[in-house]
Scaffold this motif. Structure first.
Motif, PDB file in Angstrom:
ATOM      1  N   PHE A 166       0.846  -1.185   0.000  1.00  8.14           N
ATOM      2  CA  PHE A 166       0.000   0.000   0.000  1.00  8.14           C
ATOM      3  C   PHE A 166       0.889   1.245   0.000  1.00  8.14           C
ATOM      4  N   SER A 167       0.492   2.249  -0.762  1.00  7.33           N
ATOM      5  CA  SER A 167       1.207   3.522  -0.785  1.00  7.33           C
ATOM      6  C   SER A 167       0.192   4.658  -0.774  1.00  7.33           C
ATOM      7  N   ALA A 168       0.551   5.755  -0.122  1.00  8.91           N
ATOM      8  CA  ALA A 168      -0.314   6.932  -0.077  1.00  8.91           C
ATOM      9  C   ALA A 168       0.557   8.174  -0.076  1.00  8.91           C
ATOM     10  N   GLY A 169       0.183   9.152  -0.868  1.00 12.11           N
ATOM     11  CA  GLY A 169       0.914  10.412  -0.931  1.00 12.11           C
ATOM     12  C   GLY A 169      -0.043  11.587  -0.879  1.00 12.11           C
ATOM     13  N   TRP A 170       0.392  12.668  -0.240  1.00 10.19           N
ATOM     14  CA  TRP A 170      -0.469  13.840  -0.099  1.00 10.19           C
ATOM     15  C   TRP A 170       0.407  15.081  -0.196  1.00 10.19           C
ATOM     16  N   THR A 171       0.073  15.949  -1.133  1.00 14.50           N
ATOM     17  CA  THR A 171       0.789  17.211  -1.320  1.00 14.50           C
ATOM     18  C   THR A 171      -0.182  18.365  -1.117  1.00 14.50           C
ATOM     19  N   LEU A 172       0.205  19.336  -0.275  1.00 11.92           N
ATOM     20  CA  LEU A 172      -0.657  20.471   0.055  1.00 11.92           C
ATOM     21  C   LEU A 172       0.089  21.779  -0.190  1.00 11.92           C
ATOM     22  N   GLN A 173      -0.570  22.725  -0.856  1.00 11.21           N
ATOM     23  CA  GLN A 173       0.005  24.041  -1.120  1.00 11.21           C
ATOM     24  C   GLN A 173      -0.700  25.060  -0.220  1.00 11.21           C
ATOM     25  N   SER A 174       0.065  25.677   0.689  1.00 13.22           N
ATOM     26  CA  SER A 174      -0.544  26.634   1.613  1.00 13.22           C
ATOM     27  C   SER A 174      -0.701  28.006   0.955  1.00 13.22           C
ATOM     28  N   VAL A 175      -1.598  28.801   1.526  1.00 12.99           N
ATOM     29  CA  VAL A 175      -1.824  30.146   0.991  1.00 12.99           C
ATOM     30  C   VAL A 175      -0.663  31.073   1.306  1.00 12.99           C
ATOM     31  N   TYR A 176       0.207  30.678   2.236  1.00 16.98           N
ATOM     32  CA  TYR A 176       1.334  31.530   2.623  1.00 16.98           C
ATOM     33  C   TYR A 176       2.603  31.228   1.823  1.00 16.98           C
ATOM     34  N   GLY A 177       2.575  30.174   1.026  1.00 19.53           N
ATOM     35  CA  GLY A 177       3.731  29.866   0.198  1.00 19.53           C
ATOM     36  C   GLY A 177       4.335  28.482   0.407  1.00 19.53           C
ATOM     37  N   ASN A 215       9.237 -12.498  10.417  1.00 17.41           N
ATOM     38  CA  ASN A 215       9.437 -11.355   9.532  1.00 17.41           C
ATOM     39  C   ASN A 215       8.259 -10.389   9.625  1.00 17.41           C
ATOM     40  N   PRO A 216       8.518  -9.121   9.968  1.00 16.99           N
ATOM     41  CA  PRO A 216       7.421  -8.153  10.050  1.00 16.99           C
ATOM     42  C   PRO A 216       7.187  -7.475   8.705  1.00 16.99           C
ATOM     43  N   GLY A 217       6.108  -6.723   8.612  1.00 17.70           N
ATOM     44  CA  GLY A 217       5.868  -5.923   7.430  1.00 17.70           C
ATOM     45  C   GLY A 217       6.772  -4.698   7.420  1.00 17.70           C
ATOM     46  N   PHE A 218       6.860  -4.071   6.257  1.00 17.74           N
ATOM     47  CA  PHE A 218       7.651  -2.848   6.116  1.00 17.74           C
ATOM     48  C   PHE A 218       6.715  -1.657   6.200  1.00 17.74           C
ATOM     49  N   LYS A 219       7.105  -0.641   6.964  1.00 16.74           N
ATOM     50  CA  LYS A 219       6.269   0.555   7.077  1.00 16.74           C
ATOM     51  C   LYS A 219       7.150   1.789   7.221  1.00 16.74           C
ATOM     52  N   SER A 220       6.692   2.867   6.589  1.00 13.59           N
ATOM     53  CA  SER A 220       7.461   4.103   6.623  1.00 13.59           C
ATOM     54  C   SER A 220       6.539   5.275   6.302  1.00 13.59           C
ATOM     55  N   LEU A 221       6.848   6.429   6.894  1.00 16.28           N
ATOM     56  CA  LEU A 221       6.124   7.665   6.608  1.00 16.28           C
ATOM     57  C   LEU A 221       7.146   8.783   6.500  1.00 16.28           C
ATOM     58  N   ASP A 222       7.189   9.442   5.340  1.00 20.82           N
ATOM     59  CA  ASP A 222       8.119  10.539   5.106  1.00 20.82           C
ATOM     60  C   ASP A 222       7.339  11.848   4.994  1.00 20.82           C
ATOM     61  N   ALA A 223       7.958  12.933   5.415  1.00 25.13           N
ATOM     62  CA  ALA A 223       7.324  14.252   5.341  1.00 25.13           C
ATOM     63  C   ALA A 223       8.337  15.268   4.835  1.00 25.13           C
ATOM     64  N   ALA A 224       7.836  16.279   4.130  1.00 21.57           N
ATOM     65  CA  ALA A 224       8.719  17.313   3.592  1.00 21.57           C
ATOM     66  C   ALA A 224       7.990  18.642   3.570  1.00 21.57           C
ATOM     67  N   ILE A 225       8.757  19.729   3.739  1.00 20.90           N
ATOM     68  CA  ILE A 225       8.223  21.075   3.599  1.00 20.90           C
ATOM     69  C   ILE A 225       9.209  21.876   2.757  1.00 20.90           C
ATOM     70  N   SER A 226       8.675  22.599   1.795  1.00 19.57           N
ATOM     71  CA  SER A 226       9.522  23.433   0.942  1.00 19.57           C
ATOM     72  C   SER A 226       8.818  24.775   0.738  1.00 19.57           C
ATOM     73  N   TRP A 227       9.626  25.807   0.424  1.00 18.40           N
ATOM     74  CA  TRP A 227       9.070  27.158   0.281  1.00 18.40           C
ATOM     75  C   TRP A 227       9.666  27.806  -0.956  1.00 18.40           C
ATOM     76  N   PRO A 228       8.951  27.735  -2.088  1.00 17.39           N
ATOM     77  CA  PRO A 228       9.457  28.361  -3.318  1.00 17.39           C
ATOM     78  C   PRO A 228       9.450  29.889  -3.190  1.00 17.39           C
ATOM     79  N   LEU A 229      10.575  30.500  -3.482  1.00 18.47           N
ATOM     80  CA  LEU A 229      10.699  31.960  -3.418  1.00 18.47           C
ATOM     81  C   LEU A 229      11.194  32.467  -4.765  1.00 18.47           C
TER      82      LEU A 229
END
Length: 343
Positions: free
Chosen positions: A116-127, A244-258
């Motif tokens: 299973f994979s899930a991705g979410w990208t959000l663009q804030s009003v502040y940039g 053997n367990p399952g594989f699980k991971s959650l990554d997060a990122a924040i960027s600010w285009p200027l």
């Protein structure tokens, strides 16, 4: 060529008169006694990957809370990866049976049935832009086989009398003795039961190579057993054996285009891999340590193996570590800072 010679990798000493260097001193001559040791590749093995992939993507264009847009991505993969040996879909590394490479087919070490994979990208009003991606994969299988103490089955003298169950000249065969056709990997509890059954019914039996010696009246069954030229006892997994367990991971990122001027764009960013610091582990080694009755036996199998890794600190040898590069997928939490400049 029907299998390899019975004992390969044997150094032939100098003799007077000189002996044919192609004579590797094999216990049995084979179809052609002058073949000696060799590796052959031919298109007779098989590795098959079948899968169904379902993906859903949704884009949001209106404003909600402090965000004015974003993308949501969901996916699920159901797959099956079977091979006659190894985990390469284009070339099986080593067949489970050298004499009949298609005799056994089972799960590859990379056979994770559900992903299973899930991705979410959000663009804030502040940039700033926020991104998340998570993944889960079902446990990888452990395919069990007999461990050869030297680590090199083909160069261990006499090993065909101990762990070559099918008589193809290659020791360290599959466990339990698989019937011809497709087999499946065992869970930790099922493996423990199979080992106990084997120890009480099949340990100290003769392999095809040993049976050939008895049939030729060169040795008796008792003599071969005394010489430990018979199938060994397998160490029973400890209580709480690691599964053997399952594989699980959650990554997060924040960027600010200027944007600076007409041509210069600067985008500072921060990324956190495995932000919740999930513990991920490699699959336990399927090579099963064995023993013969005697003083101090049975010993404990090595940590990291399918019959020697109790729960607790012993399993840490299997934990995925940061590695030598910038990032290792599934390792403990890591933080990456960066700046992207476009001009």
């Amino acid at each position: 060529l029907k299998g390899l010679p019975a004992s390969v990798g044997v150094q032939v000493p100098a003799t007077t008169p000189a002996r044919d260097p192609r004579n590797f001193g094999a216990a049995f001559a084979g179809v052609n006694p002058l073949v000696g040791q060799g590796s052959f590749q031919s298109s007779i093995g098989q590795a098959v990957y079948d899968g169904v992939h379902i993906a859903l993507r949704q884009s949001v264009g209106h404003q909600f809370f402090i965000f004015h847009g974003g993308d949501l991505y969901l996916s699920y993969t159901f797959s099956k990866f079977l091979s006659t040996g190894g985990d390469d879909p284009s070339q099986s590394s080593t067949a489970y049976d050298f004499r009949n490479p298609e005799r056994y087919k089972g799960p590859s070490p990379l056979d994770r049935r559900h992903q299973f994979s899930a991705g979410w990208t959000l663009q804030s009003v502040y940039g700033p832009k926020l991104s998340f991606i998570g993944r889960y994969a079902s446990p990888a299988p452990t395919v069990a086989s007999l461990l050869v103490d030297t680590g090199n089955p083909q160069a261990t003298p006499g090993e065909i009398y101990r762990t070559d169950f099918v008589g193809d000249g290659t020791p360290g065969n599959l466990f339990p003795f698989a019937k011809v056709g497709t087999f499946k990997a065992l869970s930790a509890s099922d493996l423990a039961s199979a080992i106990k059954t084997y120890n009480s019914t099949q340990a100290e039996s003769l392999t095809p190579a040993g049976q050939a010696l008895v049939s030729a009246s060169l040795f008796t069954r008792t003599q071969l057993t005394t010489l430990r030229a018979a199938t060994p006892f397998i160490i029973v997994p400890p209580a709480g054996q690691f599964s053997n367990p399952g594989f699980k991971s959650l990554d997060a990122a924040i960027s600010w285009p200027l944007k600076i001027g007409e041509r210069l764009n600067i985008e500072p960013s921060a990324r956190v891999y495995n932000v919740l610091n999930f513990a991920n582990f490699q699959a336990a080694s399927g090579q099963l340590a064995s023993y013969y009755p005697g003083p101090g036996q049975p010993v404990t199998a090595g940590a990291g193996s399918a019959n020697g890794t109790p729960s607790g600190a012993a399993r840490d040898v299997l934990r995925i570590a940061p590695g030598s590069g910038v990032y290792n997928y599934g390792s403990p939490r890591q933080i990456e800072l960066g700046v992207r400049i476009t001009f």
